[in-house]
Motif scaffolding. Structure first.
Motif, PDB file in Angstrom:
ATOM      1  N   PHE A  89       1.232   0.122  -6.222  1.00 54.51           N
ATOM      2  CA  PHE A  89       1.854  -1.193  -6.065  1.00 54.51           C
ATOM      3  C   PHE A  89       1.389  -2.116  -7.187  1.00 54.51           C
ATOM      4  O   PHE A  89       0.287  -1.965  -7.721  1.00 54.51           O
ATOM      5  CB  PHE A  89       1.477  -1.815  -4.712  1.00 54.51           C
ATOM      6  CG  PHE A  89       1.839  -0.969  -3.529  1.00 54.51           C
ATOM      7  CD1 PHE A  89       3.116  -1.004  -2.995  1.00 54.51           C
ATOM      8  CD2 PHE A  89       0.904  -0.128  -2.948  1.00 54.51           C
ATOM      9  CE1 PHE A  89       3.448  -0.230  -1.899  1.00 54.51           C
ATOM     10  CE2 PHE A  89       1.226   0.668  -1.847  1.00 54.51           C
ATOM     11  CZ  PHE A  89       2.508   0.614  -1.327  1.00 54.51           C
ATOM     12  N   ALA A  93       1.885  -7.544  -5.436  1.00 53.41           N
ATOM     13  CA  ALA A  93       2.288  -6.979  -4.148  1.00 53.41           C
ATOM     14  C   ALA A  93       1.066  -6.496  -3.371  1.00 53.41           C
ATOM     15  O   ALA A  93       0.976  -6.673  -2.149  1.00 53.41           O
ATOM     16  CB  ALA A  93       3.263  -5.823  -4.363  1.00 53.41           C
ATOM     17  N   TRP A  94       0.124  -5.891  -4.086  1.00 53.63           N
ATOM     18  CA  TRP A  94      -1.096  -5.385  -3.444  1.00 53.63           C
ATOM     19  C   TRP A  94      -1.902  -6.522  -2.820  1.00 53.63           C
ATOM     20  O   TRP A  94      -2.316  -6.437  -1.658  1.00 53.63           O
ATOM     21  CB  TRP A  94      -1.931  -4.642  -4.490  1.00 53.63           C
ATOM     22  CG  TRP A  94      -3.242  -4.127  -4.005  1.00 53.63           C
ATOM     23  CD1 TRP A  94      -3.459  -3.229  -2.994  1.00 53.63           C
ATOM     24  CD2 TRP A  94      -4.542  -4.467  -4.506  1.00 53.63           C
ATOM     25  NE1 TRP A  94      -4.809  -2.981  -2.845  1.00 53.63           N
ATOM     26  CE2 TRP A  94      -5.486  -3.729  -3.759  1.00 53.63           C
ATOM     27  CE3 TRP A  94      -4.984  -5.297  -5.524  1.00 53.63           C
ATOM     28  CZ2 TRP A  94      -6.855  -3.816  -4.003  1.00 53.63           C
ATOM     29  CZ3 TRP A  94      -6.347  -5.382  -5.771  1.00 53.63           C
ATOM     30  CH2 TRP A  94      -7.267  -4.657  -5.015  1.00 53.63           C
ATOM     31  N   HIS A 262       7.881  -9.818   6.617  1.00 52.84           N
ATOM     32  CA  HIS A 262       8.312 -10.829   5.647  1.00 52.84           C
ATOM     33  C   HIS A 262       8.444 -12.196   6.332  1.00 52.84           C
ATOM     34  O   HIS A 262       8.129 -13.237   5.735  1.00 52.84           O
ATOM     35  CB  HIS A 262       9.650 -10.430   5.021  1.00 52.84           C
ATOM     36  CG  HIS A 262       9.549  -9.284   4.066  1.00 52.84           C
ATOM     37  ND1 HIS A 262       8.681  -9.285   2.995  1.00 52.84           N
ATOM     38  CD2 HIS A 262      10.197  -8.096   4.008  1.00 52.84           C
ATOM     39  CE1 HIS A 262       8.809  -8.159   2.319  1.00 52.84           C
ATOM     40  NE2 HIS A 262       9.711  -7.417   2.922  1.00 52.84           N
TER      41      HIS A 262
END
Length: 526
Positions: A89, A93-94, A262
């Protein structure tokens, strides 16, 4: 269908059945002998805090030292994977996933509640209640409780699992990470006992969050819509969330779970940015800056303050010791997720990302929510401390009501808590299913449903046994054996990485494709 059933039978074994039996006994005890469980919790809590409180304080701080040592030493170059592996990733994102893993109902529940509780009852009696100094101490200790310590606990577990899984090819079980200390005994009764303990403590840890979430949703619905507060309503809330989770687990709606994740991040950031804009912005930023300095300056003193020379040792029990134990019970769940998304990172990258970034985001969250409430009480003539003293679950809603669109934002906050419920149940039951299915990466849906149901049952038991007080008691009690387990885990990890940089020492056997093992002698990537 028959194939899936045969597959499920193959994947579960002694660890699954022993864990289910232990969990069932706990539920039976809590439902049918509630007074007995409550009495046991009170007695055990007194014994643990008086005898083992110092263990929590020393161990959690040493985990930070251990993580930093690995990062700055030659071990920092070791990659969580083979030498040629690279991160799956992007860094952004990580880091987002790291924060999402450790961010839960607790941040929402205590975002206002903890600073305002400390304002009215300052830590260790070191300030006059309601004073400016009490406000400073309130934020300082809130940062302390949600900063480096919890992430170091998560990090030790995650680093060990990632190292042994991705670099050594072992199964994703906590017991296999003890190979350097126990050898082949990890495949016997000792290893199975470690996994059973990890499953039981993790189930209790997640259940504490369920209990807290049910309390706050019930309080929110009461505050906004007049829904009665009580254990029966809270049980209905847990049952409703569990039903949604079971439906998603059976139908395999992983896309829906990702969608809810999300929503979590969007609502979390949205609420924080909304308050930052409409609230006392400069004061919040000043609180963040000043408290960060106080946190760094007083870090060592706070880390080792015990009840030996203070009269307010009940404060330590209700806050610091509870938190340290709670993080211990969460460590297997959060650690497993963090490990899975960290493949390909070096140990140095891992430590910096896990310790620093999530801590700073947590500090910002508390500076905004807690800072808003402090500003209202200290300078705006508010009386949020009174509401918190009566019921800490109301803290968030009373504060939001002081700002424009307060009702709408409060409803969004309850939706955030509910989505935390569902996603937490899904991810936690996945981890528990994996641990009880011999480390398989895709446990059967029915196994996940079973563990999701036990999490809900544990939460109900804790509510019946005394609500938030019972939640805190059980967390502190069960955290003791897991603390000892994590100390052993850190020692095992150190022995393994030391073997890598010293070629003359035998390395941990890596699992071959046929299930056997060979001894690897390659060193750390340099």
């Amino acid at each position: 269908m028959m194939k899936m059933q045969r597959e499920a039978r193959v994947r579960v074994g002694a660890v699954f059945y022993a864990s289910v039996m232990l969990a069932t006994l706990f539920v039976v005890w809590g439902v049918f002998f509630t007074d007995s469980l409550a009495a046991f919790n009170a007695a055990a809590l007194s014994f643990v805090t008086e005898t083992f409180g110092w263990v929590y304080l020393i161990a959690t701080t040493l985990f930070i030292v251990f993580m930093l040592f690995l990062a700055i030493s030659r071990f920092g170059r070791i990659r969580l994977g083979k030498d040629g592996d690279r991160p799956e990733f992007s860094t952004a994102a990580w880091l987002a996933m790291l924060f999402s893993a450790g961010m839960g109902i607790g941040l929402v529940f205590y975002g206002v509640g903890e600073p305002m509780s400390h304002l009215s009852a300052p830590p260790l009696g070191m300030a006059e209640p309601g004073s400016m100094e009490a406000g400073r101490m309130a934020m300082q200790y809130t940062f302390f409780h949600w900063g480096l310590h919890p992430w170091a606990i998560y990090g030790v577990v995650a680093l060990a699992i990632a190292y042994f899984t991705f670099r050594r090819g072992k199964k994703g079980l906590i017991s296999t990470a003890f190979y350097p200390l126990l050898g082949d005994r990890v495949d016997g009764p000792i290893g199975k006992a470690i996994d059973v303990l990890a499953i039981f403590v993790t189930t209790l840890g997640v259940a504490t969050s369920f209990g807290i979430g049910a309390l706050q949703i019930n309080t929110g619905t009461n505050y906004l819509f007049g829904v009665p507060e009580g254990t029966s309503v809270q049980i209905l809330i847990i049952a409703g969330v569990t039903a949604v989770f079971v439906a998603s687990a059976v139908s395999g709606l992983h896309r829906g779970i990702r969608y809810l994740s999300h929503i979590n991040m969007t609502l979390f950031m949205g609420i924080m940015l909304f308050l930052l804009i409409v609230g006392p912005t400069i004061f919040m930023l000043d609180v963040f800056t000043a408290t960060l300095g106080n946190y760094i300056q007083n870090f060592v003193t706070m880390s080792f303050t015990s009840g030996a020379f203070v009269q307010e040792d009940a404060w330590l029990q209700g806050w610091t010791l509870f938190y340290w134990a709670w993080w211990m019970t969460w460590s297997m769940w959060v650690g497993t997720f963090v490990a899975r998304v960290s493949k390909g990172r070096t140990i140095r990258e891992f430590v910096i990302g896990v310790l620093v970034v999530p801590s700073l985001l947590s500090f910002l969250w508390f500076s905004v929510l807690g800072g808003s409430a402090l500003n209202l009480d200290l300078f705006g003539g508010g009386n949020i401390t009174a509401a918190v003293s009566e019921n800490i679950s109301t803290a968030l809603f009373v504060t939001l009501n002081e700002f424009p669109l307060g009702t709408i934002v409060s409803v969004l906050a309850m939706i955030l808590i509910a989505t935390f419920f569902i996603t937490s149940a899904d991810s936690a039951s996945f981890v528990l299913g994996m641990l009880s299915s011999n480390g398989h990466q895709n446990p059967p849906a029915m196994v996940k449903v079973i563990w999701g149901s036990f999490i809900a049952s544990f939460a109900v038991v804790l509510l019946l046994a005394g609500g938030l007080e019972a939640v805190q008691q059980v967390a502190i009690i069960t955290g003791v054996p897991f603390t000892i387990l994590l100390i052993g885990l850190a020692a095992s990890l150190y022995k393994a990485v030391l073997a890598e940089v010293l070629p003359e020492r035998p390395a941990v056997p890596a699992t071959t494709q046929d299930g056997g093992s060979v001894t690897e002698g390659h060193g750390a990537s340099r």
